[in-house]
Scaffold this active site. Structure first.
Site, PDB file in Angstrom:
ATOM      1  N   GLY A   1       0.817  -1.219   0.000  1.00 10.45           N
ATOM      2  CA  GLY A   1       0.000   0.000   0.000  1.00 10.45           C
ATOM      3  C   GLY A   1       0.840   1.255   0.000  1.00 10.45           C
TER       4      GLY A   1
ATOM      5  N   THR B   1       8.721   3.285  -6.979  1.00 12.72           N
ATOM      6  CA  THR B   1       9.328   3.270  -5.644  1.00 12.72           C
ATOM      7  C   THR B   1       9.014   4.500  -4.795  1.00 12.72           C
ATOM      8  OG1 THR B   1      11.363   3.981  -6.764  1.00 12.72           O
ATOM      9  CG2 THR B   1      11.198   1.675  -6.155  1.00 12.72           C
TER      10      THR B   1
ATOM     11  N   THR C   1       8.038  19.617   6.666  1.00 12.09           N
ATOM     12  CA  THR C   1       7.333  19.159   5.462  1.00 12.09           C
ATOM     13  C   THR C   1       7.651  20.117   4.319  1.00 12.09           C
ATOM     14  OG1 THR C   1       5.353  20.419   6.118  1.00 12.09           O
ATOM     15  CG2 THR C   1       5.440  18.102   6.774  1.00 12.09           C
TER      16      THR C   1
ATOM     17  N   HIS D   1     -31.607  17.677  -5.130  1.00 16.53           N
ATOM     18  CA  HIS D   1     -31.824  18.792  -4.199  1.00 16.53           C
ATOM     19  C   HIS D   1     -32.299  18.246  -2.859  1.00 16.53           C
ATOM     20  CE1 HIS D   1     -32.959  22.748  -2.727  1.00 16.53           C
ATOM     21  NE2 HIS D   1     -34.112  22.210  -2.329  1.00 16.53           N
TER      22      HIS D   1
END
Length: 468
Positions: A44, A148, A272, A447
């Site tokens: 994953g 990768t 980050t 709606h």
């Protein structure tokens, strides 16, 4: 180490089992190829295990906590609200990440993809070794797809470890920090800054550019900045992070703004500032694969490298580092190996930031369209005019369509507001299909729904708005 004394033959080998790799392996198998996938750490990939999915779980937990703290606008009173972060983390790891990763492994096996655990290294253009701590096996292959991924960039003065975190470390904290400094205000930094702010953390964002969320339209970013301010998040732009010094109880982050050195104390600092492609320990030079100056793999419109029979996808090739881009490229590469005449087309590639509120875009902005010589107009419908947004008490934001003036063809769209990540899907389909505003306006939308805002924006683009 025990080394295999013979080579096992493979039709197609995929290196990396992230959202690019596992999708490539499954599609290649569906196309009749004998496929094996090599993964050294996570089935994953980063996205499912320590990236996209767990971050959205924490973002959702933060929203629930804030709603529990204050829902008085709905007439709902709450008392004695508490947060058990260990349970939050357990839910994230077991009920979200665990289920998804085990599901991916099941899908690979269901599609008859052989899973090879270990680290891949290319000996030459048709041979690779898969190594573990105790053994190595050689494989020959006819075709390969390299997926990768990437890893966080470590900057000078902020060596990862201890109280200096990358996004993975921040997602796995045992307790909610009282104070957090985020270096880098891109979409990863801004998303996690918002998540922790909602969980009760005092957050400071240090951004080197003059704005956070660079790449998104300014009026979209302003809405996010407004919400950050409400939560007490301090945003410092044009800030150069210099050093993180660990103390007995936390970390002191030193930075420079306008030539003046400043410092701030926190429990942790999360860095980050971008990601680096994982291409440096694969032996790609032995395959005749050409690279860019940034360490990215050069590919053509099918993902084919200069080696011809070896393909590369995802974060290791030029373009945005997005999981859905990798999955898209995966299908193109797998089908190209099977002889299909396919090629990538990124004109309808959406980008989303799961901030408060969410912001999303697809196609061209008005400025980009005009720079390409297109005669366009941009029309915006605010969510304040949408009944469902009102009933959710979430009227911040808008839907904006960029259409050609002569025939109203949609060339781009931006959404800021609740569920922007879902609303952008319809607009991506419209851009991909070359639809015009009339096509959208004539499509009956349920709606009350947030999707009606797309229809209303289309009617406005036609000069016949109902709810404006």
């Amino acid at each position: 180490m025990v080394v295999g004394d013979f080579a096992i033959e493979l039709d197609t080998v995929v290196v990396g089992a992230g959202p690019g790799g596992y999708v490539a392996a499954i599609r290649a198998s569906q196309m009749g190829q004998k496929v094996a996938i090599v993964e050294k750490e996570y089935i994953g990939g980063v996205c499912l295990n320590v990236g996209c999915i767990p971050s959205k779980a924490l973002i959702s937990a933060g929203h629930r906590y804030q709603e529990a703290l204050d829902s008085s606008v709905f007439g709902v009173s709450t008392e004695n609200v508490s947060l058990d972060f260990s349970k939050t983390q357990e839910w994230k790891d077991k009920q979200v990440v665990g289920k998804l990763t085990s599901g991916v492994e099941m899908l690979l096996k269901k599609n008859k993809v052989e899973i090879l655990r270990g680290e891949a290294y290319f000996n030459d253009g048709n041979t690779l070794r898969v190594m573990t701590e105790s053994s190595a096996q050689t494989y020959t292959f006819n075709n390969a797809i390299i997926a990768t991924g990437s890893r966080p960039i470590e900057i000078k003065g902020f060596k990862f470890g201890g109280r200096v975190l990358d996004s993975t470390g921040a997602l796995n904290l045992k307790d909610v920090p009282k104070k957090l400094v985020v270096v880098g205000g891109g979409y990863i930094g801004s998303e996690l800054a918002g998540a922790f702010a909602n969980l009760g953390t005092e957050v400071t964002i240090l951004e080197g550019l003059d704005t956070i969320l660079n790449g998104f339209e300014k009026d979209m970013v302003k809405i996010v900045e407004k919400n950050f301010k409400k939560k007490g998040v301090n945003i410092v732009t044009k800030a150069m992070a210099k050093e993180a010094v660990e103390t007995d109880n936390g970390v002191t982050v030193k930075y420079e703004v306008n030539g003046k050195e400043e410092s701030i104390d926190a429990d942790y600092v999360m860095v980050t500032v971008g990601r680096r492609p994982n291409t440096d320990e694969l032996g790609l030079e032995a395959c005749g694969i050409e690279m860019t100056d940034r360490g990215l793999v050069k590919v053509d419109e099918q993902g084919r490298t200069t080696a011809g029979h070896i393909f590369a996808i995802g974060d290791i090739v030029p373009g945005a580092a997005l999981a859905h881009k990798a999955s898209y490229e995966a299908k193109i590469a797998a089908e190209a190996i099977s002889g299909k005449k396919v090629a990538v087309d990124y004109r309808a590639l959406p980008a989303v930031a799961f901030t408060d509120p969410e912001i999303a875009m697809v196609g061209l902005t008005e400025k980009q369209a005009k720079e390409q010589g297109l005669d366009v107009k941009a029309v915006k419908f605010t969510l304040a005019g949408n009944g469902r947004a009102l009933s959710l008490n979430a009227t911040e934001g808008f839907v904006r369509l960029v259409t050609t003036k002569d025939d109203n063809v949609l060339v781009g769209a931006q959404v800021a507001g609740i569920s922007a990540s879902d609303l952008i899907a319809e607009l991506s389909l419209a851009v991909e299909s070359g639809m015009n505003a009339e096509d959208i306006a004539l499509t009956i939308h349920a709606h009350p729904s947030l999707g009606e805002s797309v229809m209303d924006a289309a009617e406005a683009a036609l000069g016949m708005p109902i709810h404006m």
